[in-house]
Write an enzyme that holds these catalytic residues in place. Sequence first.
Site, short mmCIF file in Angstrom:
data_model
loop_
_atom_site.label_atom_id
_atom_site.label_comp_id
_atom_site.label_asym_id
_atom_site.label_seq_id
_atom_site.Cartn_x
_atom_site.Cartn_y
_atom_site.Cartn_z
N ASN A 8 0.99 -1.28 0.36
CA ASN A 8 -0.06 0.27 0.03
C ASN A 8 1.20 1.23 -0.43
O ASN A 8 1.42 1.60 1.02
CB ASN A 8 -1.27 -0.33 1.23
CG ASN A 8 -1.52 1.17 1.33
OD1 ASN A 8 -1.92 2.18 0.65
ND2 ASN A 8 -2.33 1.79 2.79
N TRP A 9 1.26 2.12 -0.78
CA TRP A 9 2.07 2.89 -1.32
C TRP A 9 1.19 4.51 -0.69
O TRP A 9 2.16 5.81 -0.17
CB TRP A 9 2.56 3.08 -2.96
CG TRP A 9 3.35 2.18 -3.28
CD1 TRP A 9 3.74 1.43 -2.42
CD2 TRP A 9 3.80 2.61 -4.94
NE1 TRP A 9 4.79 0.65 -3.31
CE2 TRP A 9 4.75 1.09 -5.15
CE3 TRP A 9 4.11 2.93 -5.91
CZ2 TRP A 9 5.29 0.85 -5.80
CZ3 TRP A 9 4.76 3.38 -7.16
CH2 TRP A 9 5.72 1.94 -6.84
N GLU A 98 -7.18 4.50 7.36
CA GLU A 98 -7.53 5.76 6.79
C GLU A 98 -8.83 6.39 6.29
O GLU A 98 -8.65 7.42 6.44
CB GLU A 98 -5.80 6.30 6.23
CG GLU A 98 -4.53 6.07 7.24
CD GLU A 98 -3.02 5.51 6.77
OE1 GLU A 98 -3.21 5.65 5.24
OE2 GLU A 98 -2.53 5.21 6.88
N SER A 213 3.51 -1.61 10.56
CA SER A 213 4.99 -2.05 10.69
C SER A 213 4.91 -2.50 10.85
O SER A 213 6.30 -3.28 11.43
CB SER A 213 4.54 -1.10 12.40
OG SER A 213 4.54 -0.38 12.48
N GLY A 234 2.17 -0.80 4.54
CA GLY A 234 2.28 0.63 3.78
C GLY A 234 4.10 1.26 3.50
O GLY A 234 4.59 1.23 2.32
N GLY A 235 4.49 1.61 5.00
CA GLY A 235 5.61 2.68 4.45
C GLY A 235 6.86 0.97 4.01
O GLY A 235 7.25 1.94 2.86
C1 PEP Z 1 -0.64 0.02 6.05
O1 PEP Z 1 -0.86 1.08 5.59
O2 PEP Z 1 -1.62 -0.23 5.25
C2 PEP Z 1 0.01 -0.25 6.67
C3 PEP Z 1 0.64 -1.47 7.14
O3 PEP Z 1 1.07 0.84 7.10
P1 PEP Z 1 2.60 0.03 7.75
O4 PEP Z 1 3.28 -0.79 7.08
O5 PEP Z 1 3.49 1.17 7.25
O6 PEP Z 1 1.77 0.47 8.93
#
Ligand code: PEP
Length: 251
Positions: A8-9, A98, A213, A234-235
Amino acid sequence: MKNLIAANWKMNPNSQKEAKEIFFAIVGPASGWDGVEVVICPPNIYLPVLKNIAMSDVALKLGAQNIYFEDKGAFTGEISVAMLTDLGVEYVIIGHSERRKYFGETDETVNKKIKMALASGLKIIFCVGETAGERDAGKKNEVLERQLKIGLLDIENLKLKIENLAIAYEPVWAIGTGNNCSVEETSASIKIIKEKLALSEVEGQVRVLYGGSVKSENSGAYIKEAGVNGLLVGGASLNAEEFVKIVKSAE
Ligand code: PEP
């Protein structure tokens, strides 16, 4: 069922040049990925250009981060399922926390979107998860059950390809915080989700992922020890080298 690793960018990166660079760095190693399904969900504006890069012999798929639940019309700023399928996009993330937090997404709108997407043959990554406050108040199970119950309302009664549905358990407090959910706690939450799916008679056909994370140091443990069928990243997915390591840990 292959494990599913989705990137997920979010609203990144800020230029087409950077989007192409990240994607190219993933396309290379992707030619060797047989045991895992990998989906990149960039901002919609990059989907056409990345679609042109994605080679047919590479097990790399594209996804959107949201859709609208109507099929067309006067809905300024929205994207329809038909626009995505026409482009060859296969997946969509629905109900991300989000979107729930900043864009007023509710369990009811999530349900409409899931039905619209499944009916049109799009594959779905449906996000559920509790906030820190809900967890502290001992309401995690209640929240997960409500999100699943309303989000999946009427799904089992429709003649839809239920295997096109994946659920991502994403505790809100673990997203983008570096505070990933422990393998033990994830495992317990995945069990609750699978029990709920069993009641809807769709368990076994639906992949359950973890997100929050995820990094290459912790990804393998979720796959091996938490009973998940994949990860939503995500990140860390914006760093191609790191994302490739995460995919390898799930192969
Ligand atoms: C996400 O946005 O779905 C996500 C899991 O973000 P992150 O990996 O940055 O926690």
